[in-house]
Design an enzyme around this catalytic site. Structure first.
Site, PDB file in Angstrom:
ATOM      1  N   ASP A  55     -38.759   2.185  12.915  1.00 46.34           N
ATOM      2  CA  ASP A  55     -38.814   1.268  11.786  1.00 46.34           C
ATOM      3  C   ASP A  55     -39.065   2.383  10.766  1.00 46.34           C
ATOM      4  O   ASP A  55     -39.582   3.375  11.096  1.00 46.34           O
ATOM      5  CB  ASP A  55     -39.928   0.320  12.080  1.00 46.34           C
ATOM      6  CG  ASP A  55     -40.666  -0.413  10.978  1.00 46.34           C
ATOM      7  OD1 ASP A  55     -39.939  -0.909  10.268  1.00 46.34           O
ATOM      8  OD2 ASP A  55     -41.793  -0.381  10.765  1.00 46.34           O
ATOM      9  N   ASP A 244     -44.121  -0.290  14.072  1.00 45.92           N
ATOM     10  CA  ASP A 244     -45.725  -0.670  13.897  1.00 45.92           C
ATOM     11  C   ASP A 244     -45.982  -2.033  14.213  1.00 45.92           C
ATOM     12  O   ASP A 244     -47.185  -2.414  14.103  1.00 45.92           O
ATOM     13  CB  ASP A 244     -46.126  -0.296  12.573  1.00 45.92           C
ATOM     14  CG  ASP A 244     -45.513  -1.048  11.392  1.00 45.92           C
ATOM     15  OD1 ASP A 244     -44.453  -1.722  11.629  1.00 45.92           O
ATOM     16  OD2 ASP A 244     -45.786  -0.913  10.417  1.00 45.92           O
ATOM     17  N   ASP A 248     -41.235  -6.349  13.251  1.00 41.03           N
ATOM     18  CA  ASP A 248     -40.432  -5.799  14.324  1.00 41.03           C
ATOM     19  C   ASP A 248     -40.910  -6.012  15.596  1.00 41.03           C
ATOM     20  O   ASP A 248     -40.476  -5.271  16.497  1.00 41.03           O
ATOM     21  CB  ASP A 248     -40.225  -4.262  14.056  1.00 41.03           C
ATOM     22  CG  ASP A 248     -41.214  -3.501  13.690  1.00 41.03           C
ATOM     23  OD1 ASP A 248     -42.290  -3.691  14.266  1.00 41.03           O
ATOM     24  OD2 ASP A 248     -41.381  -2.327  13.104  1.00 41.03           O
TER      25      ASP A 248
HETATM   26  P1  ADP Z   1     -39.920  -1.974   7.197  1.00 36.78           P
HETATM   27  O1  ADP Z   1     -38.804  -2.479   8.052  1.00 36.78           O
HETATM   28  O2  ADP Z   1     -39.564  -0.557   6.552  1.00 36.78           O
HETATM   29  O3  ADP Z   1     -41.106  -1.792   8.022  1.00 36.78           O
HETATM   30  P2  ADP Z   1     -40.681  -4.462   6.531  1.00 36.78           P
HETATM   31  O4  ADP Z   1     -39.855  -5.299   7.452  1.00 36.78           O
HETATM   32  O5  ADP Z   1     -42.039  -4.697   7.022  1.00 36.78           O
HETATM   33  O6  ADP Z   1     -40.234  -3.106   6.178  1.00 36.78           O
HETATM   34  O7  ADP Z   1     -40.703  -5.414   5.120  1.00 36.78           O
HETATM   35  C1  ADP Z   1     -39.314  -5.259   4.501  1.00 36.78           C
HETATM   36  C2  ADP Z   1     -39.630  -5.546   2.874  1.00 36.78           C
HETATM   37  O8  ADP Z   1     -40.051  -7.001   2.652  1.00 36.78           O
HETATM   38  C3  ADP Z   1     -40.577  -4.726   2.171  1.00 36.78           C
HETATM   39  O9  ADP Z   1     -40.064  -3.486   1.904  1.00 36.78           O
HETATM   40  C4  ADP Z   1     -41.027  -5.672   0.922  1.00 36.78           C
HETATM   41  O10 ADP Z   1     -39.928  -5.516   0.049  1.00 36.78           O
HETATM   42  C5  ADP Z   1     -40.841  -6.915   1.554  1.00 36.78           C
HETATM   43  N1  ADP Z   1     -42.194  -7.640   2.220  1.00 36.78           N
HETATM   44  C6  ADP Z   1     -42.575  -7.778   3.253  1.00 36.78           C
HETATM   45  N2  ADP Z   1     -43.799  -8.078   3.241  1.00 36.78           N
HETATM   46  C7  ADP Z   1     -44.486  -8.107   2.110  1.00 36.78           C
HETATM   47  C8  ADP Z   1     -45.467  -8.392   1.427  1.00 36.78           C
HETATM   48  N3  ADP Z   1     -46.460  -8.969   2.229  1.00 36.78           N
HETATM   49  N4  ADP Z   1     -45.688  -8.519   0.120  1.00 36.78           N
HETATM   50  C9  ADP Z   1     -44.709  -7.710  -0.610  1.00 36.78           C
HETATM   51  N5  ADP Z   1     -43.367  -7.627  -0.182  1.00 36.78           N
HETATM   52  C10 ADP Z   1     -43.247  -7.759   1.083  1.00 36.78           C
HETATM   53 MG    MG Z   2     -42.783  -1.855   9.323  1.00 31.71          MG
END
Ligand code: ADP
Ligand code: MG
Length: 353
Positions: A55, A244, A248
């Site tokens: 991730d 984390d 995911d």
């Molecule tokens: P990653 O796969 O890189 O860990 P996430 O799946 O957690 O990222 O989140 C993907 C995207 O969704 C973030 O880059 C953001 O744009 C958006 N996002 C998710 N949760 C939030 C939040 N609480 N506030 C703002 N944007 C969010």
């Molecule tokens: Mg993440």
């Protein structure tokens, strides 16, 4: 006496005691380096890991975002925009939300925020919505297109677009070394799956030397991407997913080996994972692979050693050439030697990163 000698030699205690002991030693050695392995089967599976899927946020990057630009739309002021974003994020535990609250810096009166909905891979939605372009699209709002490099959090207040906050994350110092070390340990393919935008994802992937990157994924898309990789690999090869747990956790339990970040990771991730890296250092996964290899090598050494000595002594015993003393060596002696060999599993080189 010959029958009794034969019986003593055939006692399998060298195997029965030394093999579990080797695995316990491996698990103990790993935990002394901050790697929690939840069972010897995972330690064994780790030795055959050929695919590692990561991730991005919180796993390869620190997940500590810094606000680099605030870009309001219309007559909104920059302070107000940040305040709205921080209030919308008040209930979220996503790294982005923590950083926005930190940047806002003031006390948040949570009672002002009601009906918050957090949408995985999109953002959060209350009276104020904060999230990525996907969230704005799903709300039917037009938003500012930018070429800024970084994660963009668009904000909409009361159904009207209010601007965006540009935040950027930094790659963990150990991430690049971790990818290189995994390659040295025989990993065929390293993949990054992220919900973040393509630009950011490709920038990070190029910096770290990952083989493949998939971006703008929703939590369900991450499962589909892992399913695809699982279908394409051979049966003996294993796939590990490192995350984390924020957006995911489902993939963590779907992969052959789920690896969670212990400090930054969510409780759900630590629960769903098979291996936990207590200090969030991705490089520790390569170290865990090293430990598992060493552990398995010692187990095989003991099996071959014990069976060979016993086979020879059994033949000698059967034709009457082995004394009771030799029989006792073949039983207790071999066991003690195998146990001493198994204890080597406990010793793990403490490498500073
Ligand atoms: P990653 O796969 O890189 O860990 P996430 O799946 O957690 O990222 O989140 C993907 C995207 O969704 C973030 O880059 C953001 O744009 C958006 N996002 C998710 N949760 C939030 C939040 N609480 N506030 C703002 N944007 C969010
Ligand atoms: Mg993440």
């Amino acid at each position: 006496i010959r029958a009794l000698t034969f019986l003593v030699i055939s006692c399998p205690c060298a195997l029965v005691i030394s093999i579990p002991l080797s695995f316990f030693g491996g698990i103990g050695g790993a935990s002394s380096c901050g790697i929690l392995v939840k069972g010897s089967n995972y330690l064994e599976a780790l030795a055959e890991t050929k695919y590692v899927v990561f991730d991005k946020t919180g796993t390869l990057t620190k997940g500590v975002f810094e606000v680099t630009k605030i870009c309001p739309a219309g007559d909104m002021s920059r302070e107000d925009l940040l305040e709205y974003a921080a209030y919308a994020e008040s209930y979220s535990t996503h790294p982005i939300s923590k950083s926005l609250k930190e940047a806002y810096g003031k006390e948040i009166n949570k009672s002002l925020v009601t009906d918050v909905e957090e949408i995985g891979g999109h953002g959060v939605k209350a009276a104020v919505a904060a999230g990525n372009a996907k969230l704005m699209k799903s709300l039917g709002l037009s938003y500012a297109e930018t070429t800024d490099i970084g994660t963009i959090v668009h904000v909409a207040v009361g159904g009207a677009y209010a601007g965006y906050v540009l935040i950027s994350d930094v790659v963990k110092e150990q991430s690049k070394a971790a990818i290189a070390a995994l390659k040295r340990e025989g990993v065929k393919k390293t993949v990054m799956l992220t919900g973040d935008s393509r630009q950011v994802a490709e920038h990070v992937a190029a910096e770290l030397g990952l083989d493949e990157v998939k971006s703008e994924l929703l939590p369900a898309d991450k499962v589909a991407a892992v399913e695809e990789l699982l279908a394409g690999k051979e049966k003996r090869e294993n796939l590990a997913f490192v995350g984390d747990g924020i957006n995911d956790a489902p993939v963590l339990s779907r992969a052959d080996i789920g690896v969670a970040m212990g400090a930054l990771g969510s409780d759900a991730a630590i629960e769903a994972a098979d291996i936990v890296l207590m200090d969030d250092n991705p490089w520790k996964l390569a170290q865990a692979m090293q430990i598992s290899r060493k552990c398995l090598r010692i187990v095989y050494e003991n099996i071959v050693f014990a069976l060979t000595v016993k086979a020879v002594c059994l033949v000698l015993g059967a034709i009457g050439l082995a004394s009771m003393w030799l029989a006792i060596f073949a039983d207790v002696g071999v066991m003690v030697l195998a146990v001493l060999n198994a204890v080597r599993c406990l010793k793990v080189k403490q490498v500073k990163d």
